[in-house]
Design a protein around this motif. Structure first.
Motif, mmCIF file in Angstrom:
data_model
loop_
_atom_site.group_PDB
_atom_site.id
_atom_site.type_symbol
_atom_site.label_atom_id
_atom_site.label_comp_id
_atom_site.label_asym_id
_atom_site.label_seq_id
_atom_site.Cartn_x
_atom_site.Cartn_y
_atom_site.Cartn_z
ATOM 1 N N ILE A 211 3.622 7.104 -9.140
ATOM 2 C CA ILE A 211 3.854 5.713 -9.494
ATOM 3 C C ILE A 211 4.803 5.102 -8.481
ATOM 4 O O ILE A 211 5.713 5.766 -7.965
ATOM 5 C CB ILE A 211 4.429 5.581 -10.925
ATOM 6 N N SER A 212 4.556 3.862 -8.165
ATOM 7 C CA SER A 212 5.423 3.106 -7.273
ATOM 8 C C SER A 212 5.685 1.747 -7.908
ATOM 9 O O SER A 212 4.758 1.108 -8.415
ATOM 10 C CB SER A 212 4.758 2.919 -5.903
ATOM 11 N N GLY B 240 3.683 -2.974 -8.940
ATOM 12 C CA GLY B 240 3.620 -1.630 -8.372
ATOM 13 C C GLY B 240 2.208 -1.091 -8.368
ATOM 14 O O GLY B 240 1.234 -1.848 -8.463
ATOM 15 N N ALA B 241 2.121 0.215 -8.278
ATOM 16 C CA ALA B 241 0.817 0.862 -8.191
ATOM 17 C C ALA B 241 0.879 2.231 -8.838
ATOM 18 O O ALA B 241 1.926 2.906 -8.841
ATOM 19 C CB ALA B 241 0.383 0.988 -6.736
ATOM 20 N N LEU B 242 -0.260 2.632 -9.407
ATOM 21 C CA LEU B 242 -0.435 3.974 -9.950
ATOM 22 C C LEU B 242 -1.396 4.747 -9.053
ATOM 23 O O LEU B 242 -2.453 4.234 -8.675
ATOM 24 C CB LEU B 242 -1.005 3.916 -11.370
ATOM 25 N N LEU B 243 -1.014 5.961 -8.711
ATOM 26 C CA LEU B 243 -1.916 6.859 -7.985
ATOM 27 C C LEU B 243 -2.496 7.821 -9.007
ATOM 28 O O LEU B 243 -1.760 8.568 -9.667
ATOM 29 C CB LEU B 243 -1.160 7.635 -6.900
ATOM 30 N N GLU C 246 0.841 -1.199 0.000
ATOM 31 C CA GLU C 246 0.000 0.000 0.000
ATOM 32 C C GLU C 246 0.879 1.253 0.000
ATOM 33 O O GLU C 246 0.912 2.011 0.973
ATOM 34 C CB GLU C 246 -0.925 0.018 1.220
ATOM 35 N N PRO C 247 1.596 1.500 -1.049
ATOM 36 C CA PRO C 247 2.556 2.620 -1.065
ATOM 37 C C PRO C 247 1.893 3.992 -1.002
ATOM 38 O O PRO C 247 2.535 4.969 -0.613
ATOM 39 C CB PRO C 247 3.296 2.428 -2.392
ATOM 40 N N PHE C 248 0.613 4.080 -1.366
ATOM 41 C CA PHE C 248 -0.062 5.380 -1.384
ATOM 42 C C PHE C 248 -1.207 5.449 -0.360
ATOM 43 O O PHE C 248 -2.180 6.164 -0.556
ATOM 44 C CB PHE C 248 -0.598 5.676 -2.792
ATOM 45 N N ARG C 249 -1.054 4.687 0.715
ATOM 46 C CA ARG C 249 -2.134 4.633 1.704
ATOM 47 C C ARG C 249 -2.419 6.010 2.314
ATOM 48 O O ARG C 249 -3.549 6.317 2.680
ATOM 49 C CB ARG C 249 -1.771 3.642 2.802
ATOM 50 N N ALA C 250 -1.415 6.877 2.413
ATOM 51 C CA ALA C 250 -1.601 8.186 3.041
ATOM 52 C C ALA C 250 -2.021 9.270 2.057
ATOM 53 O O ALA C 250 -2.213 10.419 2.457
ATOM 54 C CB ALA C 250 -0.305 8.613 3.739
ATOM 55 N N PHE C 251 -2.194 8.924 0.788
ATOM 56 C CA PHE C 251 -2.414 9.930 -0.235
ATOM 57 C C PHE C 251 -3.882 9.999 -0.648
ATOM 58 O O PHE C 251 -4.633 9.028 -0.523
ATOM 59 C CB PHE C 251 -1.565 9.619 -1.473
ATOM 60 N N ASN C 252 -4.274 11.162 -1.198
ATOM 61 C CA ASN C 252 -5.595 11.313 -1.788
ATOM 62 C C ASN C 252 -5.558 10.808 -3.227
ATOM 63 O O ASN C 252 -4.610 11.076 -3.966
ATOM 64 C CB ASN C 252 -6.019 12.789 -1.782
ATOM 65 N N GLY C 253 -6.583 10.117 -3.641
ATOM 66 C CA GLY C 253 -6.646 9.612 -5.000
ATOM 67 C C GLY C 253 -6.934 8.119 -5.022
ATOM 68 O O GLY C 253 -7.015 7.452 -3.989
ATOM 69 N N ALA D 98 14.239 21.284 1.870
ATOM 70 C CA ALA D 98 13.671 19.997 1.501
ATOM 71 C C ALA D 98 13.308 19.256 2.785
ATOM 72 O O ALA D 98 13.950 19.422 3.824
ATOM 73 C CB ALA D 98 14.668 19.192 0.686
ATOM 74 N N ALA D 99 12.275 18.461 2.713
ATOM 75 C CA ALA D 99 11.819 17.713 3.889
ATOM 76 C C ALA D 99 12.144 16.239 3.706
ATOM 77 O O ALA D 99 11.889 15.659 2.650
ATOM 78 C CB ALA D 99 10.325 17.896 4.081
ATOM 79 N N ARG D 100 12.715 15.642 4.740
ATOM 80 C CA ARG D 100 12.951 14.203 4.734
ATOM 81 C C ARG D 100 11.805 13.523 5.484
ATOM 82 O O ARG D 100 11.313 14.044 6.489
ATOM 83 C CB ARG D 100 14.285 13.872 5.381
ATOM 84 N N PHE D 101 11.407 12.360 4.987
ATOM 85 C CA PHE D 101 10.283 11.667 5.603
ATOM 86 C C PHE D 101 10.548 10.174 5.628
ATOM 87 O O PHE D 101 11.449 9.667 4.940
ATOM 88 C CB PHE D 101 8.977 11.973 4.868
ATOM 89 N N SER D 102 9.757 9.457 6.411
ATOM 90 C CA SER D 102 9.905 8.005 6.504
ATOM 91 C C SER D 102 8.581 7.387 6.921
ATOM 92 O O SER D 102 7.673 8.080 7.396
ATOM 93 C CB SER D 102 10.994 7.630 7.513
ATOM 94 N N SER D 103 8.492 6.070 6.748
ATOM 95 C CA SER D 103 7.347 5.305 7.244
ATOM 96 C C SER D 103 7.808 3.885 7.530
ATOM 97 O O SER D 103 8.841 3.434 7.020
ATOM 98 C CB SER D 103 6.190 5.306 6.244
ATOM 99 N N LEU D 104 7.027 3.169 8.348
ATOM 100 C CA LEU D 104 7.394 1.806 8.738
ATOM 101 C C LEU D 104 6.122 1.019 9.026
ATOM 102 O O LEU D 104 5.206 1.527 9.685
ATOM 103 C CB LEU D 104 8.285 1.834 9.986
ATOM 104 N N ASP D 105 6.069 -0.241 8.515
ATOM 105 C CA ASP D 105 4.913 -1.113 8.749
ATOM 106 C C ASP D 105 5.393 -2.498 9.147
ATOM 107 O O ASP D 105 6.301 -3.067 8.518
ATOM 108 C CB ASP D 105 4.057 -1.239 7.481
ATOM 109 N N LEU D 106 4.771 -3.053 10.166
ATOM 110 C CA LEU D 106 5.045 -4.423 10.605
ATOM 111 C C LEU D 106 3.724 -5.172 10.679
ATOM 112 O O LEU D 106 2.784 -4.727 11.331
ATOM 113 C CB LEU D 106 5.722 -4.420 11.975
#
Length: 727
Positions: free
Chosen positions: A537-538, A521-524, A500-507, A616-624
């Motif tokens: 795209i992911s 992969g996935a298209l948003l 779910e690479p775009f779980r936080a995104f609108n679309g 520029a902003a650095r960001f990260s995410s993590l799922d277990l």
């Protein structure tokens, strides 16, 4: 020559004091005080009462140049003054005009004008001067002793002026007036030369208001104007009024003739000399029915505003006021004479609260804030460009409301460098959910100067200038996955990462897989008609495949909402980003499974309006995700999930703001903004699936999020029960 009526004294003067309605003088008045019933005349004193000191939780009126945006922190203090303090309750009366049989009226003029709110924050009119022109005063009366800074003309000891002064600025152990800290400039109304001298003194002393509870009993017509001001003495008085009204505010009480169909000369003078209107107020006497929020109705006890309506308002002129019998005597009286000094006192209160405003601007605040919700307007006036207020021929602009005059009127705005003005009735800067409350917290200790539609200055927490886009409620996400996924395939699928690479995104997201299966992969894509959706795209590739798998992926997107920083009037914030993704999966022979996904990336936040130095902003995410199959029934699946959704880990920006410091001054200062939230969102979820019959699937899922949207202390909980049938 006309007669005046006041306290059993008759004399021939070309004016009339206004203690009450046009009835025989010394009319008996039935007055029901607190815990007692008294029969008084309009000229006699009343009983004594115990008194509590006035609390001033806002300090001694030294609030700087910027006033409060809300009285909520002072509600308890205001209620204590209004409901339990004896010298306030001294004005809570029931009364009737005994000479004219009729109804009993309930009055509490301090409360109906919301004066207790000004006193609760420490405003008393300190440092301000009120000019009062009247027949005479007992200057040693407890309510006003030691407060006179100037006098003009012969000032005999008299009840009427003493009462008027005590309403405007009185303070003693028995009673309190509207502006108990204001100074007084007292002048005589005994002749044309004396009122001229008093008006000149008001100008010299810089009085914010000049109260006149008297008037010429002639209609406001050109003929009357010529008669009164056509003499040399009249011309001198008019010139003095012109000079003072160009700087201060002249306040005249309306006639007490309820049958009047035309305003008298002085209250209606701006109709004949329009240049006076910006410095003129007419005040009538009305008894209101009101609650904590507003006035529901009001009964006029004086003449209506009539052709003075454009510059008129009303107040409750029923007071236990000081009398001249002794230094500690009081009496109950009713009339426009005692409504007008409330307005003069209110101007002194406003002048203390808004020292950067002129008396003319303060006058507009009183008109603009007058409670006009209890009548249908007969007309309206544009008090300042873009701000229109309705008025009635009876009540003028409405009932005096000191509380409302001290709060923001209309819209508020903030000045930025370069002459830029931004509206602050809503957020100025919007941050993406990955930034969360970081900008708000950076600004949390700062107060900025904002101004309302009538140029009033206010302190505003800078954190209120920001907002963040919030992810859609968790319930929506759970329901969407339960109704759109193939639950049977989802239950039976091997452990997967980066799903779910775009779980936080609108679309909307469309999944794809290459023909040989090596790349997926996935298209948003934006939903139809959704201008705020992002696109991207992911793609991921399996480096290791088997019971233990390792995937690598990359994500490129233009986002609106999840990660960004922008001006509120531009819609959701936008950003361009790229991220590297890694995923680890494992399956055991006993049916256990685990998947671990993480990403790190960098985003270009652009150059949003009102901001500078945006990095520029650095960001990260993590799922277990870990779980077990065959737990309770054949083919079932139980899983536990913990995740840190996308959040900024570093980034900065700067905003130059009009910062208010403790000395009550503002100056443009650069304020650093940390774009990393102090508390990240943490998601926990438990899910159970099992087949009920061929083609029939059951799903139960419960999810909880702490610091939802990367906002400290915000949480969300959702659950879903689903049964799907496929054939």
């Amino acid at each position: 020559m006309a007669e005046r009526l006041h306290c059993c004294i008759r004399a021939s003067l070309a004016k009339r004091l206004r203690p009450g309605r046009k009835e025989p003088p010394c009319r008996p008045v039935l007055f029901l005080g607190i815990g007692a019933v008294l029969v008084l005349t309009a000229c006699k004193g009343g009983e004594s009462a115990a008194t509590l000191p006035i609390p001033v939780p806002g300090g001694a009126g030294t609030l700087g140049s910027y006033f409060v945006q809300s009285f909520e922190p002072y509600e308890a203090a205001a209620a204590a003054l209004r409901d339990t303090t004896a010298r306030y309750l001294f004005q809570k009366n029931e009364w009737r005009f005994s000479a004219v049989p009729g109804p009993t009226f309930s009055s509490y003029p301090l409360a109906s004008a919301r004066t207790e709110y000004a006193h609760a924050v420490g405003l008393t009119g300190a440092g301000q001067t009120i000019s009062i022109v009247d027949e005479g005063f007992r200057q040693t009366h407890d309510t006003i002793a030691g407060r006179t800074v100037a006098t003009s003309g012969a000032l005999p000891v008299a009840d009427h002026g003493t009462a008027v002064a005590s309403v405007a600025a009185g303070s003693s152990s028995r009673m309190i007036g509207v502006a108990p800290g204001a100074n007084l400039a007292l002048g005589s109304s005994g002749s044309a030369s004396s009122v001229t001298a008093a008006t000149r003194t008001a100008l010299q002393r810089g009085a914010v208001a000049q109260n006149n509870s008297w008037g010429f009993p002639v209609p406001a017509t050109s003929a009357s104007f010529d008669t009164v001001f056509g003499t040399s003495d009249g011309a001198a008085y008019l010139a003095a009024l012109d000079a003072y009204a160009a700087r201060g505010v002249v306040v005249f009480a309306l006639s007490n003739d309820k049958a009047a169909t035309t305003s008298e000369l002085m209250e209606g003078l701006p109709a004949l000399r329009p240049s006076l209107e910006t410095g003129w107020l007419a005040v009538g006497n009305a008894t209101p029915a009101f609650d904590a929020a507003s006035v529901q109705s009001a009964q006029m006890q004086s003449a209506s505003c009539l052709n003075a309506a454009r510059w008129c308002l009303v107040a409750d002129g029923s007071w236990n006021a000081a009398t001249a019998a002794s230094n500690s005597s009081y009496g109950f009286t009713v009339g426009s004479s005692f409504a007008a000094p409330q307005v003069a006192g209110a101007l002194a209160i406003l002048a203390e609260a808004f020292p950067n405003l002129t008396p003319h601007q303060l006058r507009l605040r009183l008109l603009a804030s007058a409670d006009n919700g209890f009548f249908a307007p007969d007309g309206s006036v544009e008090l300042v460009p873009g701000f229109v207020h309705g008025y009635s021929d009876v009540y003028g602009h409405g009932f005096l409301d000191v509380r409302a005059a001290l709060l923001p009127i209309g819209t508020t705005s903030m000045s930025l460098p370069g002459g830029v003005e931004v509206k602050t009735t809503g957020p100025v800067i919007v941050a993406g959910a990955a930034i969360g409350d970081a900008v708000e917290r950076s600004l949390g200790v700062i107060e900025v100067e904002v101004t309302d539609s009538l140029a009033g200055g206010f302190r505003m927490p800078a954190g209120a200038l920001t907002a963040s886009s919030v992810p859609r409620p968790m319930a929506e996400g759970l329901l969407a996955r339960a109704t759109s996924d193939d639950l049977s395939a989802r239950r039976a699928a091997a452990a997967q990462a980066l799903t779910e690479p775009f779980r936080a995104f609108n679309g909307r997201t469309l999944d794809f897989t290459s023909p040989d299966g090596s790349l997926s992969g996935a298209l948003l894509i934006p939903a139809s008609g959704d201008a705020d959706a992002g696109y991207g795209i992911s793609a991921k590739h399996a480096l290791i495949d088997g019971p233990v798998g390792l995937d690598i992926g990359v994500k490129i997107a233009h986002d609106r909402g999840a990660l960004g920083l922008g001006a509120a009037d531009d819609g959701l914030p936008a950003s361009d980003l790229v991220a590297l993704q890694l995923g680890l999966t494992g399956e055991s022979a006993s049916g256990g499974f685990i998947s671990l996904s993480g990403e790190t990336g960098i985003a270009d936040l652009g150059a949003p309006a009102y901001l500078s130095g945006v990095s520029a902003a650095r960001f990260s995410s993590l799922d277990l995700d870990l779980g077990q199959r065959e737990v309770f029934a054949s083919g079932d699946r139980l899983s536990l999930r913990a995740s840190l959704p996308m959040a900024v880990t570093s980034g900065r920006a700067e905003m130059v703001l009009p910062v208010v410091r403790s000395a009550g001054r503002s100056a443009f200062e650069p304020v650093a903004l940390d774009l990393a939230p102090s508390e990240r969102q943490v998601d926990l979820a438990i899910s159970y699936q099992r087949p009920l019959a061929p083609g029939l699937e059951f799903l139960a899922e419960l999810a909880y999020a702490e610091n939802y949207g990367n906002r400290a202390g915000v949480s969300d909980t959702a659950g879903v029960l689903a049964i799907t049938f496929s054939f």
